[in-house]
Design a protein around this motif. Structure first.
Motif, short mmCIF file in Angstrom:
data_model
loop_
_atom_site.label_atom_id
_atom_site.label_comp_id
_atom_site.label_asym_id
_atom_site.label_seq_id
_atom_site.Cartn_x
_atom_site.Cartn_y
_atom_site.Cartn_z
N ILE A 1 -29.68 -14.15 -25.25
CA ILE A 1 -28.94 -12.90 -25.06
C ILE A 1 -28.62 -12.33 -26.44
O ILE A 1 -28.09 -13.02 -27.31
CB ILE A 1 -27.64 -13.13 -24.28
CG1 ILE A 1 -27.94 -13.58 -22.84
CG2 ILE A 1 -26.79 -11.85 -24.25
CD1 ILE A 1 -26.71 -13.95 -22.03
N VAL A 2 -28.96 -11.07 -26.60
CA VAL A 2 -28.64 -10.38 -27.85
C VAL A 2 -27.38 -9.55 -27.63
O VAL A 2 -27.27 -8.83 -26.63
CB VAL A 2 -29.80 -9.45 -28.28
CG1 VAL A 2 -29.41 -8.66 -29.52
CG2 VAL A 2 -31.06 -10.26 -28.52
N SER A 3 -26.44 -9.68 -28.53
CA SER A 3 -25.18 -8.95 -28.44
C SER A 3 -25.01 -8.08 -29.67
O SER A 3 -25.01 -8.58 -30.80
CB SER A 3 -24.03 -9.94 -28.32
OG SER A 3 -22.78 -9.27 -28.37
N LEU A 4 -24.89 -6.78 -29.46
CA LEU A 4 -24.74 -5.82 -30.56
C LEU A 4 -23.46 -5.03 -30.33
O LEU A 4 -23.07 -4.79 -29.19
CB LEU A 4 -25.93 -4.87 -30.59
CG LEU A 4 -27.31 -5.53 -30.69
CD1 LEU A 4 -28.40 -4.50 -30.43
CD2 LEU A 4 -27.49 -6.16 -32.04
N ASN A 5 -22.83 -4.61 -31.40
CA ASN A 5 -21.60 -3.84 -31.21
C ASN A 5 -21.36 -2.85 -32.33
O ASN A 5 -21.93 -2.95 -33.42
CB ASN A 5 -20.41 -4.78 -31.05
CG ASN A 5 -20.26 -5.71 -32.23
OD1 ASN A 5 -19.82 -5.29 -33.30
ND2 ASN A 5 -20.64 -6.96 -32.06
N VAL B 1 -18.16 5.39 -37.95
CA VAL B 1 -18.77 4.42 -37.05
C VAL B 1 -19.25 3.23 -37.89
O VAL B 1 -20.01 3.41 -38.84
CB VAL B 1 -19.96 5.03 -36.29
CG1 VAL B 1 -20.57 3.99 -35.35
CG2 VAL B 1 -19.54 6.26 -35.51
N GLU B 2 -18.79 2.06 -37.53
CA GLU B 2 -19.18 0.84 -38.24
C GLU B 2 -20.09 -0.01 -37.37
O GLU B 2 -19.79 -0.25 -36.19
CB GLU B 2 -17.94 0.02 -38.61
CG GLU B 2 -16.97 0.71 -39.54
CD GLU B 2 -17.36 0.62 -41.01
OE1 GLU B 2 -16.62 1.16 -41.84
OE2 GLU B 2 -18.41 0.00 -41.31
N GLN B 3 -21.18 -0.46 -37.96
CA GLN B 3 -22.13 -1.30 -37.24
C GLN B 3 -22.68 -2.33 -38.21
O GLN B 3 -23.15 -1.98 -39.29
CB GLN B 3 -23.27 -0.46 -36.65
CG GLN B 3 -24.27 -1.24 -35.84
CD GLN B 3 -25.37 -0.38 -35.22
OE1 GLN B 3 -25.49 0.82 -35.51
NE2 GLN B 3 -26.16 -0.97 -34.37
N ASP B 4 -22.63 -3.58 -37.86
CA ASP B 4 -23.14 -4.65 -38.71
C ASP B 4 -24.67 -4.53 -38.78
O ASP B 4 -25.34 -4.56 -37.76
CB ASP B 4 -22.77 -6.01 -38.12
CG ASP B 4 -23.13 -7.17 -39.03
OD1 ASP B 4 -22.55 -8.25 -38.88
OD2 ASP B 4 -24.00 -6.99 -39.90
N PRO B 5 -25.22 -4.38 -39.99
CA PRO B 5 -26.67 -4.17 -40.11
C PRO B 5 -27.52 -5.40 -39.83
O PRO B 5 -28.73 -5.31 -39.70
CB PRO B 5 -26.84 -3.71 -41.55
CG PRO B 5 -25.67 -4.30 -42.26
CD PRO B 5 -24.55 -4.32 -41.29
N GLY B 6 -26.85 -6.58 -39.72
CA GLY B 6 -27.61 -7.81 -39.50
C GLY B 6 -28.28 -8.25 -40.80
O GLY B 6 -27.70 -8.12 -41.86
N PRO B 7 -29.50 -8.80 -40.76
CA PRO B 7 -30.35 -8.86 -39.56
C PRO B 7 -29.94 -9.98 -38.61
O PRO B 7 -29.27 -10.91 -38.99
CB PRO B 7 -31.73 -9.11 -40.16
CG PRO B 7 -31.46 -9.85 -41.43
CD PRO B 7 -30.16 -9.31 -41.95
N ALA C 1 -25.04 2.41 -38.74
CA ALA C 1 -26.11 2.17 -39.71
C ALA C 1 -27.33 1.50 -39.08
O ALA C 1 -28.42 1.52 -39.65
CB ALA C 1 -25.59 1.32 -40.86
N GLY C 2 -27.15 0.92 -37.88
CA GLY C 2 -28.26 0.25 -37.21
C GLY C 2 -28.25 -1.25 -37.47
O GLY C 2 -27.92 -1.70 -38.58
#
Lengths: 113, 111
Positions: free
Chosen positions: B18-22, B4-10, B103-104
């Motif tokens: 609007i916040v968009s997360l993926n 699972v891949e998730q861009d940690p940001g911030p 990763a959050g």
């Protein structure tokens, strides 16, 4: 509401000490889990249990053991704490079956000096 | 490659945006998809739960799952400073009680 409680919010221990982290859930869930959470590494599964006295290793079991003598309680044991075990430890529980959401406790921040 | 891949940001946005997360994933057996919210120094709390493909809406939150693209999203409308937190995606396959986590992504909503 599901409630998962952990015995300590913050803990400071010395290298070589034996450390017990306790987790209790009140929803009669069969499954219980121990994770550690580190910056940049996310949540990593240490051990999980799908029934009393049953346990299975997760992704990073080295240096840890667990105990589940009662359905509601799941303990994580660090036999000889080391500095690289400094982390946030999270307990979770879920009902049996696939796709069941996990409910988390508040976490224990462990510092090993 | 992580499952699972998730861009940690911030990620930092002004209030009301609007916040968009993926998250993207590689295991085609995943059927159950969740979003957790984690405030600083607290445990994750379940925010949204979706089975298979489609959309789900709950107040200001919308979760989308596109299994053909192996891509899930969370949208937060009219974001508030109280939405500032780390958002974790999680997923599991049928008959598998283990979850695979991203990763959050850390989100800050500026007042």
């Amino acid at each position: 509401d599901v409630k998962v409680t952990q015995s300590s919010r913050y803990l400071v221990k010395r290298t070589g000490e034996k450390v017990f982290l306790e987790c209790v859930q009140d929803m009669d869930h069969e499954n219980m889990f121990w994770y550690r959470q580190d910056p940049g590494l996310g949540l990593r599964l240490i051990y999980f249990s799908y029934d009393v006295k049953m346990k299975e290793k997760g992704d990073i079991p080295e240096g840890y053991s667990v105990s589940r003598e009662k359905k509601e309680r799941f303990s994580l044991i660090l036999e000889s704490a080391s500095t690289n075990q400094t982390s946030m430890y999270l307990c979770a529980s879920s009902s049996p079956g696939g796709g069941e959401t996990q409910y988390f406790g508040p976490g224990t921040r462990l510092l090993v000096l | 490659q992580k499952e699972v891949e998730q861009d940690p940001g911030p990620l930092s946005v002004p209030e009301g945006a609007i916040v968009s997360l993926n998250c993207t994933y590689s295991n085609s057996a995943f059927q159950y998809f969740m979003w957790y919210r984690q405030y600083s120094r607290k445990g994750p709390e379940l925010l949204m739960y979706t089975y298979s493909s489609g959309n789900k809406e709950d107040g200001r939150f919308t979760a989308q799952v596109d299994k053909s693209s192996k891509y899930i999203s969370l949208f937060i409308r009219d974001s508030q400073p109280s939405d500032s937190a780390t958002y974790l995606c999680a997923m599991s396959a049928q008959n598998d009680y283990k979850l695979s986590f991203g990763a959050g992504t850390t989100v800050t909503v500026r007042a």
